[in-house]
Design an enzyme around this catalytic site. Structure first.
Site, PDB file in Angstrom:
ATOM      1  N   PHE A 126       0.842  -0.980   0.047  1.00 53.06           N
ATOM      2  CA  PHE A 126       0.018  -0.020  -0.090  1.00 53.06           C
ATOM      3  C   PHE A 126       0.590   1.341   0.049  1.00 53.06           C
ATOM      4  O   PHE A 126       1.451   1.408   1.007  1.00 53.06           O
ATOM      5  CB  PHE A 126      -0.837   0.047   1.262  1.00 53.06           C
ATOM      6  CG  PHE A 126      -2.125   0.883   1.403  1.00 53.06           C
ATOM      7  CD1 PHE A 126      -3.033   0.999   0.582  1.00 53.06           C
ATOM      8  CD2 PHE A 126      -1.818   2.031   2.137  1.00 53.06           C
ATOM      9  CE1 PHE A 126      -4.062   1.547   0.450  1.00 53.06           C
ATOM     10  CE2 PHE A 126      -2.981   2.862   2.231  1.00 53.06           C
ATOM     11  CZ  PHE A 126      -3.945   3.042   1.502  1.00 53.06           C
ATOM     12  N   GLY A 134       3.267  11.767   6.642  1.00 56.83           N
ATOM     13  CA  GLY A 134       2.874  10.632   7.182  1.00 56.83           C
ATOM     14  C   GLY A 134       1.215  10.858   7.414  1.00 56.83           C
ATOM     15  O   GLY A 134       0.468  10.436   6.729  1.00 56.83           O
ATOM     16  N   SER A 135       0.992  11.211   8.610  1.00 52.81           N
ATOM     17  CA  SER A 135      -0.524  11.683   8.703  1.00 52.81           C
ATOM     18  C   SER A 135      -1.167  12.824   7.776  1.00 52.81           C
ATOM     19  O   SER A 135      -2.251  12.391   7.481  1.00 52.81           O
ATOM     20  CB  SER A 135      -0.570  12.229  10.124  1.00 52.81           C
ATOM     21  OG  SER A 135      -0.012  11.153  11.001  1.00 52.81           O
ATOM     22  N   GLY A 342      13.372  -9.243  35.032  1.00 55.50           N
ATOM     23  CA  GLY A 342      14.606  -9.290  34.337  1.00 55.50           C
ATOM     24  C   GLY A 342      14.665 -10.319  33.084  1.00 55.50           C
ATOM     25  O   GLY A 342      15.074 -10.069  32.104  1.00 55.50           O
ATOM     26  N   GLU A 365      -1.165   3.526  10.103  1.00 55.09           N
ATOM     27  CA  GLU A 365      -2.413   3.676   9.906  1.00 55.09           C
ATOM     28  C   GLU A 365      -3.113   4.922  10.556  1.00 55.09           C
ATOM     29  O   GLU A 365      -4.606   4.560  10.703  1.00 55.09           O
ATOM     30  CB  GLU A 365      -2.973   2.229   9.861  1.00 55.09           C
ATOM     31  CG  GLU A 365      -2.463   1.235   8.758  1.00 55.09           C
ATOM     32  CD  GLU A 365      -3.450   0.308   8.419  1.00 55.09           C
ATOM     33  OE1 GLU A 365      -4.549   0.126   8.510  1.00 55.09           O
ATOM     34  OE2 GLU A 365      -3.051  -0.871   8.035  1.00 55.09           O
TER      35      GLU A 365
END
Length: 386
Positions: A126, A134-135, A342, A365
């Protein structure tokens, strides 16, 4: 134990059972090895195709499987429980690419790509995110120029899942003054290159890539949908895709809870199992409730899709599910690591990988902050993103 199958049909339970058996037998035993090698065995793609997981909801006409969205969600959760890197293969190739072709493609495009994507003979990626966008998908810079009967594409994409494995890249490009248009670009087209990105914090086995388009020529028949309508296609696809990310987040959180519960009942300190300590039980109880809440939110939006609602109609609910489930996955995996002490910090145990894989779910997304703005916009009628 909190109920996980209330309201499911027998068919939906069967899909989940098949996925769980596959995950336990063929993914869990290899997940640590794949994480260390930063490479999932590509043979898993063939198995995903054989089991029908790459063709869920596409229907038998195109070589897929007749299934509803909730069944897809159940399978996706199980894949996320096994290895988020494998879940991402399905979420992208099926959830973002094949389903988009099924929704917006011509009959010729469906016949060309859907049987191959359903069987695993081909994978899709995609191509939306770019190095500088990006956004803010609407400001992408990749361009497609008309040249006779063809389009010529130039630009680049970043953080693309399946990028080096895919045979088709669903690519979004700016087409002059007409906005953004979607194209189905074969990855063997001259001028198309994919460079794998290594050294990731999580999803290390997943083939994540940077894509470069250098005068990539495709015919107009490769255009998906109308000219200038690509951004709407992308946003609708992301709304649908967020259901899958939410389901995967539920899966990784459930895996962490299962691991921590098993460890707590077997590990002894001060002469008794650490499960007998109240604060350990608090960590586990909080995790169990958070996971179930995220699962129910995800199932709800899947049922909305199955009821015939469009991605635009359930967009806010998808954002709510994705936001809650991804943030839950981060919190739950971190708290479950605390149960291990740990030992959670070394990859002899799986919980450290769960922490790393969960972290990216709040980023791709649509970040958690973007999801909040979508929800806020729906509540107030005020768009804070413009």
């Amino acid at each position: 134990m909190l109920a996980r199958d209330f309201g499911l049909t027998e068919t939906q339970r069967d899909f989940r059972r098949l996925a769980a058996e596959f995950v336990d037998a063929e993914i869990v035993p290899h997940a640590r090895e794949w994480d260390r090698a930063e490479h999932v065995d590509q043979a898993v793609v063939r198995r995903l195709g054989e089991l029908g997981f790459l063709g869920l909801t596409l229907g038998e006409r195109y070589g897929g499987v007749d299934a509803d969205m909730l069944s897809y969600v159940l399978v996706t959760e199980e894949l996320g429980r096994g290895d988020s890197a494998v879940r991402g293969i399905v979420s992208v190739s099926l959830g973002l690419v094949a389903k988009t072709i099924a929704t917006h493609g011509t009959e010729e495009q469906k016949q060309e790509w859907l049987p191959r994507l359903s069987s695993g003979a081909a994978l899709g990626c995609f191509g939306l995110t770019e190095p500088g966008t990006g956004s803010d998908a609407g400001s992408l810079r990749t361009r497609a120029k008309r040249d006779g009967a063809d389009w010529v594409i130039d630009g680049s994409k970043m953080f693309i899942t399946n990028g080096t494995w895919a045979q088709v890249a669903l690519t979004f490009a700016r087409t002059g003054d007409t906005g953004i248009t979607a194209f189905l670009v074969p990855t063997d087209a001259p001028g198309f290159t994919a460079r794998e990105i290594k050294g990731k914090l999580g999803l290390r086995g997943q083939a994540t890539a940077e894509l470069t388009y250098d005068h990539v020529r495709v015919p107009d028949s490769a255009r998906l949908g109308e000219v200038g309508r690509g951004l709407g296609i992308a946003l609708g696809t992301l709304s649908r895709g967020r259901i899958s990310v939410a389901a995967g987040a539920v899966g990784v959180a459930q895996a962490a809870l299962d691991a921590a519960t098993g460890y707590a009942t077997g590990r002894e300190q001060f002469g008794r199992p650490i499960a007998s300590f109240q604060l350990v039980q608090e960590l586990l109880a909080d995790a169990a409730v958070d996971v179930q809440a995220s699962r129910l939110l995800t199932h709800q939006v899947a049922r909305m899709a199955d009821a015939g609602m469009t991605p635009k109609e359930y967009a806010t609910d998808a954002s709510a599910a994705k936001y809650h489930a991804s943030e839950t996955a981060v919190r739950v995996t971190n708290n479950c690591l605390q149960v291990f002490g740990g030992y959670g910090f070394i990859d002899e145990y799986p919980v450290g990988k769960y922490v790393r894989d969960a972290r990216v779910l709040t980023l791709y997304e649509g970040t958690s902050q973007v999801q909040k703005l979508i929800i806020g916009r729906d509540l107030t009628g005020v768009d804070a993103m413009t």
